[in-house]
Design a protein around this motif. Sequence first.
Motif, PDB file in Angstrom:
ATOM      1  N   GLU A   2       0.821  -1.205   0.000  1.00 16.02           N
ATOM      2  CA  GLU A   2       0.000   0.000   0.000  1.00 16.02           C
ATOM      3  C   GLU A   2       0.858   1.259   0.000  1.00 16.02           C
ATOM      4  O   GLU A   2       1.965   1.272   0.528  1.00 16.02           O
ATOM      5  CB  GLU A   2      -0.960  -0.005   1.193  1.00 16.02           C
ATOM      6  CG  GLU A   2      -0.278  -0.074   2.532  1.00 16.02           C
ATOM      7  CD  GLU A   2      -1.257  -0.370   3.654  1.00 16.02           C
ATOM      8  OE1 GLU A   2      -1.650   0.569   4.347  1.00 16.02           O
ATOM      9  OE2 GLU A   2      -1.614  -1.543   3.815  1.00 16.02           O
ATOM     10  N   LYS A   4       1.899   4.897   1.132  1.00 12.78           N
ATOM     11  CA  LYS A   4       1.839   5.537   2.447  1.00 12.78           C
ATOM     12  C   LYS A   4       2.043   7.038   2.304  1.00 12.78           C
ATOM     13  O   LYS A   4       3.102   7.566   2.632  1.00 12.78           O
ATOM     14  CB  LYS A   4       2.884   4.938   3.370  1.00 12.78           C
ATOM     15  CG  LYS A   4       2.723   3.450   3.552  1.00 12.78           C
ATOM     16  CD  LYS A   4       3.881   2.873   4.301  1.00 12.78           C
ATOM     17  CE  LYS A   4       3.904   1.386   4.119  1.00 12.78           C
ATOM     18  NZ  LYS A   4       5.244   0.856   4.096  1.00 12.78           N
ATOM     19  N   CYS A  24       6.037  -0.481  21.220  1.00 18.01           N
ATOM     20  CA  CYS A  24       6.396  -0.685  19.806  1.00 18.01           C
ATOM     21  C   CYS A  24       7.895  -0.941  19.673  1.00 18.01           C
ATOM     22  O   CYS A  24       8.311  -1.859  18.955  1.00 18.01           O
ATOM     23  CB  CYS A  24       6.000   0.535  18.974  1.00 18.01           C
ATOM     24  SG  CYS A  24       4.225   0.746  18.767  1.00 18.01           S
ATOM     25  N   LEU A  29       8.914  -2.603  16.202  1.00 14.48           N
ATOM     26  CA  LEU A  29       7.947  -2.066  15.247  1.00 14.48           C
ATOM     27  C   LEU A  29       7.879  -0.552  15.421  1.00 14.48           C
ATOM     28  O   LEU A  29       8.129  -0.040  16.515  1.00 14.48           O
ATOM     29  CB  LEU A  29       6.552  -2.650  15.498  1.00 14.48           C
ATOM     30  CG  LEU A  29       6.396  -4.148  15.302  1.00 14.48           C
ATOM     31  CD1 LEU A  29       5.073  -4.615  15.887  1.00 14.48           C
ATOM     32  CD2 LEU A  29       6.493  -4.503  13.828  1.00 14.48           C
ATOM     33  N   GLN A  33       3.626   1.425  11.849  1.00 16.01           N
ATOM     34  CA  GLN A  33       3.341   0.056  11.425  1.00 16.01           C
ATOM     35  C   GLN A  33       2.187  -0.530  12.236  1.00 16.01           C
ATOM     36  O   GLN A  33       1.295  -1.179  11.677  1.00 16.01           O
ATOM     37  CB  GLN A  33       4.580  -0.826  11.608  1.00 16.01           C
ATOM     38  CG  GLN A  33       5.685  -0.558  10.623  1.00 16.01           C
ATOM     39  CD  GLN A  33       6.945  -1.330  10.961  1.00 16.01           C
ATOM     40  OE1 GLN A  33       7.387  -1.334  12.115  1.00 16.01           O
ATOM     41  NE2 GLN A  33       7.526  -1.973   9.972  1.00 16.01           N
ATOM     42  N   VAL A  34       2.204  -0.288  13.530  1.00 16.32           N
ATOM     43  CA  VAL A  34       1.164  -0.838  14.403  1.00 16.32           C
ATOM     44  C   VAL A  34      -0.183  -0.192  14.095  1.00 16.32           C
ATOM     45  O   VAL A  34      -1.203  -0.883  13.995  1.00 16.32           O
ATOM     46  CB  VAL A  34       1.545  -0.651  15.888  1.00 16.32           C
ATOM     47  CG1 VAL A  34       0.413  -1.098  16.796  1.00 16.32           C
ATOM     48  CG2 VAL A  34       2.825  -1.410  16.203  1.00 16.32           C
ATOM     49  N   ARG A  36      -1.171   1.170  11.253  1.00 16.92           N
ATOM     50  CA  ARG A  36      -1.657   0.657   9.958  1.00 16.92           C
ATOM     51  C   ARG A  36      -2.264  -0.729  10.120  1.00 16.92           C
ATOM     52  O   ARG A  36      -3.314  -1.029   9.547  1.00 16.92           O
ATOM     53  CB  ARG A  36      -0.528   0.648   8.917  1.00 16.92           C
ATOM     54  CG  ARG A  36      -0.196   2.032   8.391  1.00 16.92           C
ATOM     55  CD  ARG A  36       0.696   1.985   7.166  1.00 16.92           C
ATOM     56  NE  ARG A  36       1.996   1.404   7.429  1.00 16.92           N
ATOM     57  CZ  ARG A  36       3.078   2.082   7.790  1.00 16.92           C
ATOM     58  NH1 ARG A  36       3.031   3.389   7.923  1.00 16.92           N
ATOM     59  NH2 ARG A  36       4.220   1.465   7.987  1.00 16.92           N
ATOM     60  N   GLN A  37      -1.612  -1.594  10.929  1.00 17.46           N
ATOM     61  CA  GLN A  37      -2.150  -2.935  11.154  1.00 17.46           C
ATOM     62  C   GLN A  37      -3.496  -2.871  11.887  1.00 17.46           C
ATOM     63  O   GLN A  37      -4.435  -3.584  11.537  1.00 17.46           O
ATOM     64  CB  GLN A  37      -1.154  -3.787  11.955  1.00 17.46           C
ATOM     65  CG  GLN A  37      -1.638  -5.195  12.224  1.00 17.46           C
ATOM     66  CD  GLN A  37      -1.856  -6.012  10.965  1.00 17.46           C
ATOM     67  OE1 GLN A  37      -1.112  -5.879   9.988  1.00 17.46           O
ATOM     68  NE2 GLN A  37      -2.871  -6.838  10.962  1.00 17.46           N
ATOM     69  N   LEU A  38      -3.586  -2.022  12.895  1.00 16.94           N
ATOM     70  CA  LEU A  38      -4.850  -1.865  13.624  1.00 16.94           C
ATOM     71  C   LEU A  38      -5.974  -1.418  12.699  1.00 16.94           C
ATOM     72  O   LEU A  38      -7.105  -1.904  12.787  1.00 16.94           O
ATOM     73  CB  LEU A  38      -4.685  -0.881  14.776  1.00 16.94           C
ATOM     74  CG  LEU A  38      -3.817  -1.350  15.942  1.00 16.94           C
ATOM     75  CD1 LEU A  38      -3.506  -0.177  16.869  1.00 16.94           C
ATOM     76  CD2 LEU A  38      -4.491  -2.471  16.696  1.00 16.94           C
ATOM     77  N   ARG A  40      -6.135  -1.902   9.382  1.00 18.69           N
ATOM     78  CA  ARG A  40      -6.485  -3.025   8.496  1.00 18.69           C
ATOM     79  C   ARG A  40      -7.386  -4.020   9.220  1.00 18.69           C
ATOM     80  O   ARG A  40      -8.380  -4.492   8.664  1.00 18.69           O
ATOM     81  CB  ARG A  40      -5.216  -3.726   7.993  1.00 18.69           C
ATOM     82  CG  ARG A  40      -4.484  -2.969   6.899  1.00 18.69           C
ATOM     83  CD  ARG A  40      -3.405  -3.827   6.254  1.00 18.69           C
ATOM     84  NE  ARG A  40      -2.351  -4.190   7.183  1.00 18.69           N
ATOM     85  CZ  ARG A  40      -1.231  -3.482   7.392  1.00 18.69           C
ATOM     86  NH1 ARG A  40      -1.032  -2.346   6.734  1.00 18.69           N
ATOM     87  NH2 ARG A  40      -0.320  -3.912   8.241  1.00 18.69           N
ATOM     88  N   GLU A  41      -7.043  -4.347  10.473  1.00 23.46           N
ATOM     89  CA  GLU A  41      -7.851  -5.291  11.245  1.00 23.46           C
ATOM     90  C   GLU A  41      -9.248  -4.742  11.530  1.00 23.46           C
ATOM     91  O   GLU A  41     -10.234  -5.476  11.464  1.00 23.46           O
ATOM     92  CB  GLU A  41      -7.142  -5.628  12.553  1.00 23.46           C
ATOM     93  CG  GLU A  41      -5.889  -6.455  12.355  1.00 23.46           C
ATOM     94  CD  GLU A  41      -5.055  -6.614  13.621  1.00 23.46           C
ATOM     95  OE1 GLU A  41      -5.456  -6.108  14.694  1.00 23.46           O
ATOM     96  OE2 GLU A  41      -3.979  -7.232  13.531  1.00 23.46           O
TER      97      GLU A  41
END
Length: 59
Positions: A2, A4, A24, A29, A33-34, A36-38, A40-41
């Motif tokens: 993706e 950024k 982090c 991390l 990064q964290v 973005r992951q949150l 997405r989830e």
Amino acid sequence: MEQKTARLTVLIDPNKKKAFEQLCARQDLTPSQVVRQLIREYLARHNVDWTPSKPPSRP
């Protein structure tokens, strides 16, 4: 992968930010990064489809 390029500003308690950054770092991390992951989830949990932006073409 993706793209950024968009910025999200979040105001949080300074002590919470410090604790988050330390956690982090312990996990090797970046906070970005964290987050973005949150995101997405969260989108997946709510069945929101999205398509990553395509990177700009290079000459």
